[in-house]
Design a protein around this motif. Structure first.
Motif, PDB file in Angstrom:
ATOM      1  N   THR A  33      -0.400  13.177  -5.943  1.00 26.14           N
ATOM      2  CA  THR A  33       0.465  14.345  -6.023  1.00 26.14           C
ATOM      3  C   THR A  33       0.496  14.781  -7.480  1.00 26.14           C
ATOM      4  OG1 THR A  33       1.818  13.490  -4.212  1.00 26.14           O
ATOM      5  CG2 THR A  33       2.816  15.195  -5.579  1.00 26.14           C
TER       6      THR A  33
ATOM      7  N   ASP B 177      -1.744   6.778  -5.467  1.00 27.25           N
ATOM      8  CA  ASP B 177      -1.945   5.556  -4.693  1.00 27.25           C
ATOM      9  C   ASP B 177      -3.398   5.589  -4.232  1.00 27.25           C
ATOM     10  OD1 ASP B 177      -1.890   3.331  -3.081  1.00 27.25           O
ATOM     11  OD2 ASP B 177      -0.246   4.029  -1.814  1.00 27.25           O
TER      12      ASP B 177
ATOM     13  N   LEU C 273      -2.347   8.295 -12.480  1.00 22.79           N
ATOM     14  CA  LEU C 273      -0.958   8.585 -12.771  1.00 22.79           C
ATOM     15  C   LEU C 273      -0.799   9.120 -14.199  1.00 22.79           C
ATOM     16  CD1 LEU C 273       1.810   8.503 -11.433  1.00 22.79           C
ATOM     17  CD2 LEU C 273       2.108   6.224 -12.382  1.00 22.79           C
TER      18      LEU C 273
ATOM     19  N   THR D  99       1.820  12.992 -10.665  1.00 19.70           N
ATOM     20  CA  THR D  99       3.134  12.329 -10.616  1.00 19.70           C
ATOM     21  C   THR D  99       3.175  11.178  -9.619  1.00 19.70           C
ATOM     22  OG1 THR D  99       3.891  13.954  -8.993  1.00 19.70           O
ATOM     23  CG2 THR D  99       4.363  14.426 -11.326  1.00 19.70           C
ATOM     24  N   GLU D 100       2.191  11.104  -8.739  1.00 15.16           N
ATOM     25  CA  GLU D 100       2.075   9.994  -7.785  1.00 15.16           C
ATOM     26  C   GLU D 100       0.596   9.742  -7.570  1.00 15.16           C
ATOM     27  OE1 GLU D 100       3.327   8.798  -3.187  1.00 15.16           O
ATOM     28  OE2 GLU D 100       3.566  10.860  -3.861  1.00 15.16           O
TER      29      GLU D 100
END
Length: 143
Positions: A73, A67, A45, A64-65
């Motif tokens: 992303t 997981d 991140l 920006t993302e």
């Protein structure tokens, strides 16, 4: 502009994720990437990377993302356009499904789509098929 491609990969999610997040080695998987320079350490991140692609200006992408083992992303901003690219994996009946999406928004997005849309679609497809080939070769080296 919205581009999306999905491929099923005959390899475990951990193999696919490891290759997917090793962005500096993407040029080994696809001719759509010349070079990737990590600017802030490994993909996580807020990490940034400068991506060099044939026929396109170099772009700085910011995560920006993130997981772990599921999705990352990142986005790149240029005057008049923001590009967001997602890289998502899901286990699927003994394989791993890879879904790549790319979206462009902003006042210049329609112009950019006219100028680079075909190339962008081709590059996203090349990246998915290249990752598929590399992951399957890593998961099944005896083939």
């Amino acid at each position: 502009m919205h581009v999306e491609t999905t491929v099923d990969i005959n390899a475990g999610p951990e193999t696919v994720w490891k290759l997917l997040t090793d962005v500096e080695r993407w040029p080994d998987m696809t001719a759509s990437i010349d070079r990737v320079e990590l600017l802030d350490g490994p993909i996580a991140l807020s990490a940034r990377a400068r991506v060099h692609q044939p026929k396109l200006p170099a772009a700085v992408w910011t995560v920006t993302e993130f997981d772990e083992n599921r999705i990352f992303t990142w986005e790149s901003r240029a005057p008049g356009v923001t590009t967001v690219a997602a890289h998502e994996i899901t286990p699927a009946n003994g394989t791993t499904r890879l879904r790549l999406t790319l979206d462009q928004k902003g006042p210049l997005a329609p112009v950019i789509a006219l100028l680079t849309g075909r190339l962008t679609r081709r590059y996203v497809t090349m990246e998915a098929t290249g990752l598929k080939a590399k992951a399957e070769a890593a998961a099944h080296p005896d083939r």
